[in-house]
Enzyme design. Structure first.
Site, PDB file in Angstrom:
ATOM      1  CB  CYS A  10      -0.915  -0.007   1.226  1.00  0.00           C
ATOM      2  SG  CYS A  10      -0.026  -0.283   2.763  1.00  0.00           S
ATOM      3  CB  CYS A  13       4.253  -0.465   2.398  1.00  0.00           C
ATOM      4  SG  CYS A  13       2.713  -1.136   2.997  1.00  0.00           S
TER       5      CYS A  13
END
Lengths: 75, 332
Positions: A10, A13
């Site tokens: 995502c 991250c």
């Protein structure tokens, strides 16, 4: 030093990975940034909220995008 | 009008904003009473209201939530069992920071720590279904009694669903690797500054994630509000149609949207005379059961447990829909 970013890929991250890279560069350390996206592997670290940050196989943070300064204190 | 009523109308429902947008619509030469003017007013007012309320709510709620990371929740729930623990899990589900992308590590973490399936599923059902921000938005769009009723039935679905799944003894239906995962303790604590930063980051991140759903939801809501004749809506989803609730649930399950995107649709449907139960069933189906979350869940549980989960939650939603349609007059 090996820094692992735990998360399903995502945005958070990616941001955490970039901050970790910046922190390592600022500290003048050679760091390899590894992204771990497999849920079984993430769970194997005992992490329940992503993104997680692992420095040399030790979980140092979960569920938050740390700033480069914060990571700098951890590495 | 009472002070509370005035506060509710002006601050939470922002009726002044609706008036202001109406004047703005009139100022650019559109009649707010016309279809186009009315659609523009509904769209602009709802979009501004939802984003303003969402930003403030997410900030406040994230600050509270920063005290309840999943590790903490698991520690609180650890070693407990029975109905009390299942209820506690449902309540904590409303508090723990959650996005559907983290449901799998959560499921693994809870199960690996030996928490019973009843507690884990109670938590997993309540977490997306009952959210503090959505409760306040419900109060803003409808009223407080509907918002509180939604919380009550949402928690009920979670507790009953969790309990039923626990009673069925499906522990063997969890993927094997889940059991071998190590259980670690709480990772660090946050200072107040970190909590404020976390709350701010959550606002940015959640708004970034949900804004397309909110715009689409408000767009559909505006279309229902001004363009689709009432007869068409009531012929499909009217209170006298027995299939209204199952149809709304069936439409909602494959949809993936945030609860914030479903609220404007719910608002417009109720305005067109659709039963409150039908609308609640739709919202719950969209949030609690969605294809992406089922696909993720499939990776850690076997098919019988997944189907049981969908069946139990689906049945709960149907029962709530039918019940609320019968008692709509208590709320509106």
């Amino acid at each position: 030093m090996i820094i692992k970013i735990l998360g399903s890929g995502c945005k958070k991250c990616i941001a955490l990975g970039e901050n970790a890279r910046a922190a390592a560069a600022a500290a003048g350390k050679q760091a390899e940034i590894v992204k771990v996206t497999d849920m079984a592997q993430i769970a194997a670290y005992g992490v329940m909220s992503t993104p997680g940050l692992v420095v040399d196989e030790k979980v140092v943070s979960t569920g938050r995008v740390l700033s480069a300064e914060e990571i700098g204190q951890l590495i | 009008m009472t002070l509370f009523g005035w506060m509710n109308d002006q601050v939470l429902r922002m009726t002044w904003l609706n008036d202001l947008v109406g004047q703005g619509v009139a100022a650019i030469g559109l009649n707010p009473a016309s279809r186009v003017g009315g659609s523009v007013q509904f769209f602009v007012y709802d979009v501004i209201k939802i984003f303003v309320l969402l930003s403030m709510l997410i900030f406040a709620i994230s600050y509270v939530q920063s005290h309840f990371p999943p590790e903490r929740t698991r520690a609180i729930l650890g070693g407990r069992s029975g109905l009390g623990a299942t209820i506690l899990a449902a309540l904590l589900g409303t508090l723990t920071p959650f996005c559907s992308c983290s449901s799998i590590p959560l499921f693994i973490g809870f199960t690996a720590a030996g928490l019973p399936l009843a507690i884990t599923f109670s938590f997993l059902i309540s977490s997306p279904l009952v959210d503090l921000a959505s409760v306040i938005l419900l109060a803003s769009i409808f009223n407080w009694s509907i918002a509180l009723a939604y919380v009550a039935v949402g928690l009920l679905v979670a507790v009953v669903g969790g309990t039923v799944i626990g009673k069925l003894g499906l522990e063997a239906q969890v993927a094997d690797f889940v059991r071998t995962v190590p259980v670690t303790g709480e990772v660090g604590t946050m200072s107040r500054r970190q909590r404020l930063a976390y709350a701010r980051d959550q606002v940015v991140e959640i708004i970034h994630r949900v804004w397309p759903y909110v715009l689409i939801g408000v767009g559909i809501g505006a279309a229902i509000h001004n363009w689709i004749p009432q007869d068409t809506i009531t012929a499909l989803l009217g209170q006298d149609k027995w299939w209204a609730v199952p149809l709304a649930t069936a439409i909602g399950i494959p949809m993936y949207a945030d609860i914030f995107g479903t609220l404007p649709i719910a608002e417009a449907l109720v305005g067109k005379g659709v039963g409150l139960g039908t609308v609640l069933a739709f919202m719950m189906a969209v949030t609690a059961l969605s294809l992406p979350s089922m696909i993720m869940l499939k990776r850690v549980v076997r098919m019988p447990l997944l189907l049981t989960f969908v069946g139990v939650v689906g049945a709960g939603i149907l029962i709530i829909g039918f019940t609320f349609n019968e008692i709509t007059h208590w709320f509106l």
